[in-house]
Design an enzyme around this catalytic site. Structure first.
Site, PDB file in Angstrom:
ATOM      1  N   LYS A  81     -62.477 -73.058 -10.812  1.00  0.00           N
ATOM      2  CA  LYS A  81     -63.160 -74.060 -11.646  1.00  0.00           C
ATOM      3  C   LYS A  81     -62.414 -74.172 -12.975  1.00  0.00           C
ATOM      4  O   LYS A  81     -62.012 -73.155 -13.553  1.00  0.00           O
ATOM      5  CB  LYS A  81     -64.613 -73.613 -11.873  1.00  0.00           C
ATOM      6  CG  LYS A  81     -65.471 -74.611 -12.643  1.00  0.00           C
ATOM      7  CD  LYS A  81     -66.928 -74.153 -12.710  1.00  0.00           C
ATOM      8  CE  LYS A  81     -67.813 -75.121 -13.478  1.00  0.00           C
ATOM      9  NZ  LYS A  81     -69.215 -74.692 -13.559  1.00  0.00           N
ATOM     10  N   SER A 156     -72.825 -77.990 -12.025  1.00  0.00           N
ATOM     11  CA  SER A 156     -71.608 -78.535 -12.604  1.00  0.00           C
ATOM     12  C   SER A 156     -70.344 -78.165 -11.831  1.00  0.00           C
ATOM     13  O   SER A 156     -69.308 -78.802 -12.001  1.00  0.00           O
ATOM     14  CB  SER A 156     -71.457 -78.022 -14.038  1.00  0.00           C
ATOM     15  OG  SER A 156     -71.295 -76.608 -14.040  1.00  0.00           O
ATOM     16  N   SER A 180     -75.438 -73.948 -11.338  1.00  0.00           N
ATOM     17  CA  SER A 180     -74.196 -74.665 -11.039  1.00  0.00           C
ATOM     18  C   SER A 180     -73.353 -74.109  -9.909  1.00  0.00           C
ATOM     19  O   SER A 180     -72.340 -74.711  -9.560  1.00  0.00           O
ATOM     20  CB  SER A 180     -73.326 -74.748 -12.283  1.00  0.00           C
ATOM     21  OG  SER A 180     -73.805 -75.769 -13.090  1.00  0.00           O
TER      22      SER A 180
HETATM   23  N1  GLN Z   1     -77.403 -78.300 -14.368  1.00  0.00           N
HETATM   24  C1  GLN Z   1     -77.595 -77.310 -15.385  1.00  0.00           C
HETATM   25  C2  GLN Z   1     -77.189 -77.855 -16.735  1.00  0.00           C
HETATM   26  O1  GLN Z   1     -76.765 -78.966 -16.805  1.00  0.00           O
HETATM   27  C3  GLN Z   1     -76.852 -76.065 -15.058  1.00  0.00           C
HETATM   28  C4  GLN Z   1     -75.433 -76.092 -15.435  1.00  0.00           C
HETATM   29  C5  GLN Z   1     -74.718 -74.839 -15.109  1.00  0.00           C
HETATM   30  O2  GLN Z   1     -75.239 -73.963 -14.411  1.00  0.00           O
HETATM   31  N2  GLN Z   1     -73.519 -74.734 -15.634  1.00  0.00           N
HETATM   32  O3  GLN Z   1     -77.332 -77.193 -17.727  1.00  0.00           O
END
Ligand code: GLN
Length: 491
Positions: A81, A156, A180
């Protein structure tokens, strides 16, 4: 070799390499060709490290020919990532602000993978600075879901999930602050594991919410997730919160009988599940029961506050962490900036996307004098209550079972309401707030033929147990073996 390389699990591919059936250079070429052929449409990679990888692959082939000991991840193509550093390569976090940022060192997790002879083939797309649930917040381009290009892969870590789902890599890394890893794994029909907080070092991961962030693997099988965790789950002196415990032998302990294992289900928290998600979840519970497990009630009503708590704490921590993106130490500087004030203002205005700006403002607000007690401190208290509720629940059960997300992958640009998007994380955020290990394992498909996932959450430090339960579930179902039809064929 009877099967095409991308139909193999990572463990099987590595074994084939070690046994001399295929060379590392051939493996690298094979997966780069797949990326070239498919990723223009999919958008899962932000950069491909072809030259670097081929050099390493050649060195690995030489190592094999000299009968030197080979690493646990020998010749496995792994995608990283793009919020984790690989020394000398770009770490953009899918942000215009960091589009030219080159890493000075490798993240500990990345270094550990490479020390075990993995091939790090590229950096994957994400929501800008890991903020989002759909990958639509990438400043460069969105990622498509390999099962249906009209739909999102989740976020994400959507690029990492899509790349493994389409078999452009056999393992990838993700970071999970509020879901995420697990939500995109579920949307893309693969395995995603978020370890206990502190199990994998965050050193070299661009921080979002430091008390919540955890690195973990995406894989096509639970065995591969166990393999990746054996390598990445190590103590690291550069992360103050790294658990000072010996690495666990995940692979040796993988097989376990589920007889008498109690899975707690917080039914109250699941009242408004969509019918298809409920049906699939109940079917998953039936699978666990058929393996001898018991389903018991778990009282986790407090979880209804978890989204509110998360969006206070995560934004507060993000606003602090991102203060260093000032175009002086880090980040692109606006060409129109003439004064110091303008350097800050214009560079951020031009370089950061809407979602990131919104979260910095929200985080600054909840930390500001006068509001800190009402929001930030209160949220911390509720977080403690939530941690206690999980501790209580684990007195009566061995693990918690939940759906991963309230829906399967949705269509691109179909969710305009930010609150609706935030609610994507309703079932994943609690494990982050309590620092618990949690896995998403494929549990079937809905009527639109989109994948769904079952989430299993264990007590802190019991990462191995979570892996064992998921392994037994997978063996009884094996939904994860299905490759999205458009990516099934060979080169
Ligand atoms: N969807 C969540 C957010 O936007 C989690 C993001 C993540 O785990 N990096 O904060």
């Amino acid at each position: 070799m009877t099967k095409p390389l991308h139909h193999l699990s990572a463990s099987a591919l590595s074994k084939a390499f070690i046994e001399g059936e295929v060379s590392a250079v051939d493996i690298a070429h094979y997966f780069f060709k797949r990326i070239e052929r498919y990723d223009k449409e999919l958008g899962s990679f932000l950069s491909v490290l072809e030259e670097r990888t081929l050099e390493r692959a050649k060195a690995l082939d030489r190592k094999r020919s000299k009968n030197k000991p080979l690493g646990k991840l020998s010749a496995i193509p792994i995608a990283i990532k793009d919020n984790m550093h690989i020394a000398g390569e770009l770490t953009t976090c899918a942000s215009k602000f960091l589009k030219n940022y080159r890493a000075l060192f490798s993240a500990t997790a990345v270094r550990l993978l490479e020390e075990e002879d993995a091939l790090l083939i590229g950096k994957t797309n994400l929501d800008e600075l890991s903020m989002g649930s759909s990958n639509e917040n990438s400043a460069f381009y969105p990622v498509k879901n390999p099962w249906d290009p009209k739909r999102v892969p989740g976020g994400s870590s959507g690029g990492s999930a899509a790349a493994v789902s389409a078999r452009l890599a056999l393992i990838s890394t993700g970071s999970d602050t509020g879901g995420s890893i697990r939500q995109p794994a579920s949307f893309c029909g693969i395995v995603g594991f978020k370890p206990t907080y502190g199990r994998v070092s965050r050193h070299g991961l661009v921080a979002f919410g430091s008390s919540l962030d955890q690195i973990g693997p995406f894989t096509t099988t639970v065995e591969d997730a166990a393999l990746a965790m054996e390598v990445m789950g190590r103590h690291c002196p550069h992360d103050a919160m790294s658990l000072d415990l010996p690495g666990e032998p995940y692979l040796d302990l993988l097989t376990k009988d589920l007889k008498e294992i109690r899975f707690g289900v917080p039914w109250n928290f699941l009242k408004s599940l969509k019918p298809e998600i409920r049906t699939n979840f109940l079917q998953s519970l039936d699978v666990l029961k058929s393996l001898g497990a018991k389903i018991v009630d778990a009282d986790l009503d407090i979880c209804k506050y978890s989204i509110a708590v998360y969006y206070i704490l995560a934004t507060a921590e993000a606003s602090t962490n991102l203060a260093r993106l000032d175009s002086v130490r880090y980040g692109a500087r606006s060409l129109s900036a003439k004064t110091m004030e303008e350097v800050y203002k214009l560079s951020r205005e031009e370089g950061l996307g809407r979602e990131v700006k919104k979260r910095i403002m929200l985080g600054t607000y909840v930390l500001s004098t006068g509001y800190q007690d009402a929001f930030y401190k209160r949220a911390q208290k509720v977080r403690t209550l939530l941690i206690n509720a999980f501790e209580q629940a684990f007195c009566h059960c061995d693990a918690i079972a939940l759906p991963v997300a309230p829906s399967s992958a949705f269509e691109l640009n179909s969710i305009a309401d930010p609150l609706e998007m935030y609610l994507q994380d309703i079932f994943t955020v609690p494990a982050n707030l309590a620092g618990l290990p949690a896995i998403s394992v494929p549990s079937g498909f809905d009527s639109a033929q989109m994948p769904l996932g079952l989430q299993l959450i264990g007590p802190q430090m019991h990462d191995v147990l979570v892996m064992q339960y998921a392994y037994a579930f997978e063996a009884a179902t094996s939904f994860g073996q299905k490759i999205p039809p458009a990516y099934e064929v060979g080169l």
